[in-house]
Design a protein around this motif. Structure first.
Motif, PDB file in Angstrom:
ATOM      1  N   SER A 298       2.049  45.577  35.040  1.00 24.40           N
ATOM      2  CA  SER A 298       2.129  44.965  33.408  1.00 24.40           C
ATOM      3  C   SER A 298      -0.272  44.947  33.409  1.00 24.40           C
ATOM      4  O   SER A 298      -0.059  43.896  33.992  1.00 24.40           O
ATOM      5  CB  SER A 298       3.069  43.566  33.542  1.00 24.40           C
ATOM      6  N   LEU A 299      -0.438  45.382  32.632  1.00 21.25           N
ATOM      7  CA  LEU A 299      -1.662  44.958  31.678  1.00 21.25           C
ATOM      8  C   LEU A 299      -1.495  43.729  30.908  1.00 21.25           C
ATOM      9  O   LEU A 299      -2.935  43.715  30.279  1.00 21.25           O
ATOM     10  CB  LEU A 299      -1.990  45.879  31.224  1.00 21.25           C
ATOM     11  N   ASP A 300      -0.986  42.789  31.582  1.00 26.37           N
ATOM     12  CA  ASP A 300      -1.400  41.379  30.398  1.00 26.37           C
ATOM     13  C   ASP A 300      -2.097  40.431  31.146  1.00 26.37           C
ATOM     14  O   ASP A 300      -2.083  40.525  32.304  1.00 26.37           O
ATOM     15  CB  ASP A 300       0.125  40.654  30.456  1.00 26.37           C
ATOM     16  N   PRO A 301      -2.930  40.033  30.303  1.00 18.41           N
ATOM     17  CA  PRO A 301      -3.974  39.558  31.221  1.00 18.41           C
ATOM     18  C   PRO A 301      -3.551  38.414  32.363  1.00 18.41           C
ATOM     19  O   PRO A 301      -4.482  38.276  33.427  1.00 18.41           O
ATOM     20  CB  PRO A 301      -4.637  39.168  29.611  1.00 18.41           C
ATOM     21  N   ARG A 302      -2.482  37.920  31.474  1.00 12.59           N
ATOM     22  CA  ARG A 302      -2.520  36.929  32.915  1.00 12.59           C
ATOM     23  C   ARG A 302      -1.628  37.803  34.204  1.00 12.59           C
ATOM     24  O   ARG A 302      -1.808  37.011  34.848  1.00 12.59           O
ATOM     25  CB  ARG A 302      -1.145  35.814  32.582  1.00 12.59           C
ATOM     26  N   VAL A 303      -2.123  38.677  34.229  1.00 15.87           N
ATOM     27  CA  VAL A 303      -0.911  39.163  34.872  1.00 15.87           C
ATOM     28  C   VAL A 303      -1.891  40.279  36.225  1.00 15.87           C
ATOM     29  O   VAL A 303      -2.481  39.901  37.450  1.00 15.87           O
ATOM     30  CB  VAL A 303       0.118  40.010  35.422  1.00 15.87           C
ATOM     31  N   ASN A 304      -2.606  41.181  35.523  1.00 14.83           N
ATOM     32  CA  ASN A 304      -3.556  42.213  36.418  1.00 14.83           C
ATOM     33  C   ASN A 304      -4.877  41.338  34.418  1.00 14.83           C
ATOM     34  O   ASN A 304      -4.477  42.002  33.407  1.00 14.83           O
ATOM     35  CB  ASN A 304      -3.627  43.685  35.587  1.00 14.83           C
ATOM     36  N   ASN A 305      -5.664  40.966  35.052  1.00 17.34           N
ATOM     37  CA  ASN A 305      -7.091  41.118  34.497  1.00 17.34           C
ATOM     38  C   ASN A 305      -8.149  41.104  34.699  1.00 17.34           C
ATOM     39  O   ASN A 305      -8.238  41.874  36.050  1.00 17.34           O
ATOM     40  CB  ASN A 305      -7.413  38.996  34.454  1.00 17.34           C
ATOM     41  N   ASN A 306      -9.251  41.817  34.099  1.00 21.92           N
ATOM     42  CA  ASN A 306     -10.895  42.098  34.246  1.00 21.92           C
ATOM     43  C   ASN A 306     -10.848  43.371  34.812  1.00 21.92           C
ATOM     44  O   ASN A 306     -11.100  43.683  35.490  1.00 21.92           O
ATOM     45  CB  ASN A 306     -11.049  41.472  35.608  1.00 21.92           C
ATOM     46  N   ILE A 307      -9.297  44.514  34.182  1.00 25.39           N
ATOM     47  CA  ILE A 307      -9.668  45.482  34.131  1.00 25.39           C
ATOM     48  C   ILE A 307     -10.783  46.593  33.052  1.00 25.39           C
ATOM     49  O   ILE A 307     -10.798  47.608  34.163  1.00 25.39           O
ATOM     50  CB  ILE A 307      -8.265  45.775  33.406  1.00 25.39           C
ATOM     51  N   SER A 308     -11.609  46.046  32.640  1.00 24.93           N
ATOM     52  CA  SER A 308     -12.577  46.121  31.601  1.00 24.93           C
ATOM     53  C   SER A 308     -13.892  47.336  32.362  1.00 24.93           C
ATOM     54  O   SER A 308     -13.853  46.449  34.026  1.00 24.93           O
ATOM     55  CB  SER A 308     -12.606  46.224  30.069  1.00 24.93           C
ATOM     56  N   THR A 309     -13.775  48.473  32.633  1.00 23.86           N
ATOM     57  CA  THR A 309     -16.028  49.042  33.232  1.00 23.86           C
ATOM     58  C   THR A 309     -16.615  48.686  32.155  1.00 23.86           C
ATOM     59  O   THR A 309     -16.198  48.540  31.191  1.00 23.86           O
ATOM     60  CB  THR A 309     -14.903  50.266  33.630  1.00 23.86           C
ATOM     61  N   THR A 310     -17.758  48.426  32.708  1.00 18.72           N
ATOM     62  CA  THR A 310     -18.751  48.481  31.821  1.00 18.72           C
ATOM     63  C   THR A 310     -20.433  49.423  32.170  1.00 18.72           C
ATOM     64  O   THR A 310     -19.951  49.413  33.883  1.00 18.72           O
ATOM     65  CB  THR A 310     -19.420  46.827  31.587  1.00 18.72           C
ATOM     66  N   THR A 311     -20.934  49.201  31.813  1.00 18.06           N
ATOM     67  CA  THR A 311     -22.089  50.021  32.814  1.00 18.06           C
ATOM     68  C   THR A 311     -22.829  49.028  34.050  1.00 18.06           C
ATOM     69  O   THR A 311     -23.105  49.576  34.501  1.00 18.06           O
ATOM     70  CB  THR A 311     -23.694  49.835  31.853  1.00 18.06           C
ATOM     71  N   ARG A 312     -22.956  47.576  33.799  1.00 20.64           N
ATOM     72  CA  ARG A 312     -23.387  47.336  35.801  1.00 20.64           C
ATOM     73  C   ARG A 312     -22.147  47.305  36.581  1.00 20.64           C
ATOM     74  O   ARG A 312     -22.247  47.016  37.324  1.00 20.64           O
ATOM     75  CB  ARG A 312     -23.584  45.986  35.136  1.00 20.64           C
ATOM     76  N   ARG A 313     -20.907  47.291  36.143  1.00 22.38           N
ATOM     77  CA  ARG A 313     -20.200  47.542  36.507  1.00 22.38           C
ATOM     78  C   ARG A 313     -18.307  48.444  36.438  1.00 22.38           C
ATOM     79  O   ARG A 313     -17.436  48.242  36.281  1.00 22.38           O
ATOM     80  CB  ARG A 313     -18.699  45.864  36.164  1.00 22.38           C
ATOM     81  N   PRO A 314     -19.237  49.955  37.204  1.00 22.26           N
ATOM     82  CA  PRO A 314     -18.161  50.560  37.015  1.00 22.26           C
ATOM     83  C   PRO A 314     -16.932  50.838  37.583  1.00 22.26           C
ATOM     84  O   PRO A 314     -16.017  51.617  37.119  1.00 22.26           O
ATOM     85  CB  PRO A 314     -19.095  51.972  37.245  1.00 22.26           C
ATOM     86  N   GLU A 315     -16.698  49.447  38.151  1.00 23.96           N
ATOM     87  CA  GLU A 315     -15.797  49.974  39.148  1.00 23.96           C
ATOM     88  C   GLU A 315     -14.918  48.381  38.141  1.00 23.96           C
ATOM     89  O   GLU A 315     -15.516  47.097  39.412  1.00 23.96           O
ATOM     90  CB  GLU A 315     -15.541  50.003  40.621  1.00 23.96           C
ATOM     91  N   PRO A 316     -14.086  47.967  37.852  1.00 24.93           N
ATOM     92  CA  PRO A 316     -13.809  46.605  37.493  1.00 24.93           C
ATOM     93  C   PRO A 316     -12.948  45.794  38.894  1.00 24.93           C
ATOM     94  O   PRO A 316     -12.574  46.666  39.987  1.00 24.93           O
ATOM     95  CB  PRO A 316     -11.935  47.365  36.233  1.00 24.93           C
ATOM     96  N   THR A 317     -12.900  44.960  38.347  1.00 29.40           N
ATOM     97  CA  THR A 317     -12.190  44.125  39.779  1.00 29.40           C
ATOM     98  C   THR A 317     -11.082  44.605  39.476  1.00 29.40           C
ATOM     99  O   THR A 317     -10.384  44.634  41.264  1.00 29.40           O
ATOM    100  CB  THR A 317     -12.525  42.734  39.070  1.00 29.40           C
ATOM    101  N   THR A 318      -9.800  44.271  38.730  1.00 33.68           N
ATOM    102  CA  THR A 318      -8.490  44.884  39.033  1.00 33.68           C
ATOM    103  C   THR A 318      -7.767  46.331  38.218  1.00 33.68           C
ATOM    104  O   THR A 318      -8.738  46.522  37.609  1.00 33.68           O
ATOM    105  CB  THR A 318      -7.715  44.197  37.928  1.00 33.68           C
ATOM    106  N   HIS A 319      -7.813  47.218  39.164  1.00 26.19           N
ATOM    107  CA  HIS A 319      -8.050  48.583  39.297  1.00 26.19           C
ATOM    108  C   HIS A 319      -6.607  49.025  40.050  1.00 26.19           C
ATOM    109  O   HIS A 319      -6.172  48.125  40.563  1.00 26.19           O
ATOM    110  CB  HIS A 319      -9.150  49.159  39.457  1.00 26.19           C
ATOM    111  N   ALA A 320      -6.546  50.679  39.843  1.00 25.91           N
ATOM    112  CA  ALA A 320      -5.635  51.020  40.671  1.00 25.91           C
ATOM    113  C   ALA A 320      -5.370  51.918  42.389  1.00 25.91           C
ATOM    114  O   ALA A 320      -6.608  52.686  42.177  1.00 25.91           O
ATOM    115  CB  ALA A 320      -4.478  51.337  39.617  1.00 25.91           C
TER     116      ALA A 320
END
Length: 472
Positions: A298-320
């Motif tokens: 599930s990609l519901d933010p309440r289940v798995n949040n902080n899945i977005s990548t950014t320039t400063r954070r190419p590796e998101p907090t939650t990933h697979a």
């Protein structure tokens, strides 16, 4: 009928966009513009102002030609009436001339010479009916002559004055609007108006936002239920087992990962709702022969949040993290799978030709990866040692295996010493693997041999638990 808490503006915006209730369309005003030659028009693309200008000039031309035609008709009638007026005072003489004549032609010739009339006037006099010679009828003819001359003078003044003709055009248009534009007597079925700011909406706005549970079986049957207290009691087909349960809002996305490295995603609301066996997942997606679901997340933010990548954070907090049967592994982002996919899905991994993905799990990068092979070997390493890929790929070597004889049967991302990987041997016994029992090493090795005789047949699936969204 709308519910109490329904946004009326949103419903109207939806109807305007998806029904003929409102139509917005471009207009290509390519017209034939009049030229010096009346029968030849020049094609030209005009704007609205130019089109209206040509229309008004056309209306002026119509009014002018109508007045000219009316004046011509009046002059003909006045000419006839003038002939009547000349002979009305000499009716007795006219009658005597007619009685002494040898016929109509002789009478006409005599009257034209006597009263200085032309052939048209003379013919009208000879065709005049007897009753029109009464005094009252003669008075009516003279009054008609007066009225006709008055109207002819008015038309002449209009033809000499263009501004007055423009006023006549305006009055006629106002009269048309008054006659046909009255909303009470002639209501319009459509309204032509300027573009106004419309309410923006998405498909999610029309989905009832409520929590739901999506159940996936190992044979690929899927269903959605509003509440599941005990997953072990859910209805399954004979011989089938529950693979996983996905919880989240009906507006959130669920991703289904298959052994071929393809991810299929959809809104939870798109999963058929039923308390029965459910529907084959092939009803939603186009799975290939031999392809089956190995994990659902599930990609519901309440289940798995902080899945977005950014320039400063190419590796998101939650990933697979994914592991393949030939011992390769990769980490990747959930972000590309947030939006619903097509029936063909999106690729998340590119396993070797004879390899398959054995599983996918959500991780934060702090876990310990426990992997087991069929030849009873196991390896434990930190998740961070596995490369994070920005796109689908083969990954890096997690454990070296003998090609042709050995293969990975499963893995687990362990968060602590009590987070175990349980495997079953070919003798029917079970064995647990954890970081409390075995040393954590680097990836890429052959792993530790756990059985001198025998093999691991499968990874014992963990009991399916329903995550409480209220606790997150």
């Amino acid at each position: 009928e709308l519910k109490v808490d329904t946004d009326e503006r949103m419903v109207m915006a939806y109807l305007f966009k998806h029904t003929p209730l409102q139509s917005t369309f471009p207009v290509n005003l390519t017209c034939l513009v009049p030229t010096e030659q009346p029968d030849v028009g020049r094609p030209e693309r005009l704007d609205l102002h130019q089109v209206l200008w040509h229309f008004l000039n056309f209306r002026l031309q119509v009014v002018t030609q109508r007045l000219e035609h009316e004046l011509t008709t009046l002059k003909k009638r006045i000419h006839i009436l003038d002939g009547f007026a000349k002979v009305f005072d000499a009716l007795d003489a006219i009658i005597k001339l007619i009685r002494r004549s040898d016929g109509k032609a002789d009478a006409a010739e005599t009257i034209m010479k006597r009263f200085e009339l032309d052939a048209e006037q003379t013919d009208a006099i000879l065709e005049l009916k007897i009753y029109r010679l009464a005094r009252l009828e003669i008075l009516l003819i003279r009054n008609e002559l007066t009225d006709k001359k008055k109207r002819a003078r008015q038309i002449g003044e209009l033809l000499r004055n263009e501004d007055r003709r423009w006023s006549l055009v305006r009055d006629e248009l106002v009269e048309v609007r008054r006659t046909y534009g009255n909303p009470k007597t002639n209501p319009r079925r459509t309204l032509i108006g300027k573009v106004i700011e419309e309410v923006e909406f998405t498909a999610d706005d029309f989905i009832i936002d409520e929590d739901a549970v999506v159940l996936v079986s190992r044979d690929g049957w899927i269903k959605r239920q509003k509440e599941v207290r005990d997953p072990s009691t859910t209805r399954l087909r004979e011989g089938d087992d529950l693979l996983t349960a996905v919880v989240g809002s009906t507006r959130s996305t669920a991703v289904f990962f298959t052994n071929f490295g393809i991810a299929y995603s959809c809104r939870l609301v798109d999963v058929p709702a039923t308390t029965g066996y459910g529907e084959p997942i092939q009803r939603l997606f186009k799975l290939k022969d031999g392809e089956h679901v190995v994990a659902a997340i599930s990609l519901d933010p309440r289940v798995n949040n902080n899945i977005s990548t950014t320039t400063r954070r190419p590796e998101p907090t939650t990933h697979a993290i994914a592991v393949t049967t030939d011992g390769y592994s990769l980490r990747f982002s959930f972000e590309p799978f947030v939006e619903p996919s097509t029936r063909s899905g999106r690729r998340y991994a590119r396993p070797s030709q004879e390899a398959e993905v054995v599983g996918v799990q959500a991780v934060s990068g702090t876990e310990t990866v426990i992997v087991a092979t069929r030849e009873a070997r196991a390896l434990l390493c930190k998740t961070r040692e596995i490369n994070f890929l920005s796109g689908p790929g083969k990954g890096v070597t997690l454990i070296k295996i003998k090609k042709g004889t050995d293969r990975v049967i499963g893995f687990a991302a362990s968060r602590n010493d009590r987070d175990l990987l349980t495997v079953e041997t070919n003798r029917g016994a079970t064995q647990t693997i954890s970081s409390a029992k075995y040393e954590i090493v680097g990836r890429g090795g052959k792993g530790r041999e756990l059985l001198q005789r025998g093999q691991f047949t499968r990874v014992v699936p963990r009991p399916v638990k329903i995550l409480s969204l209220d606790e997150n």
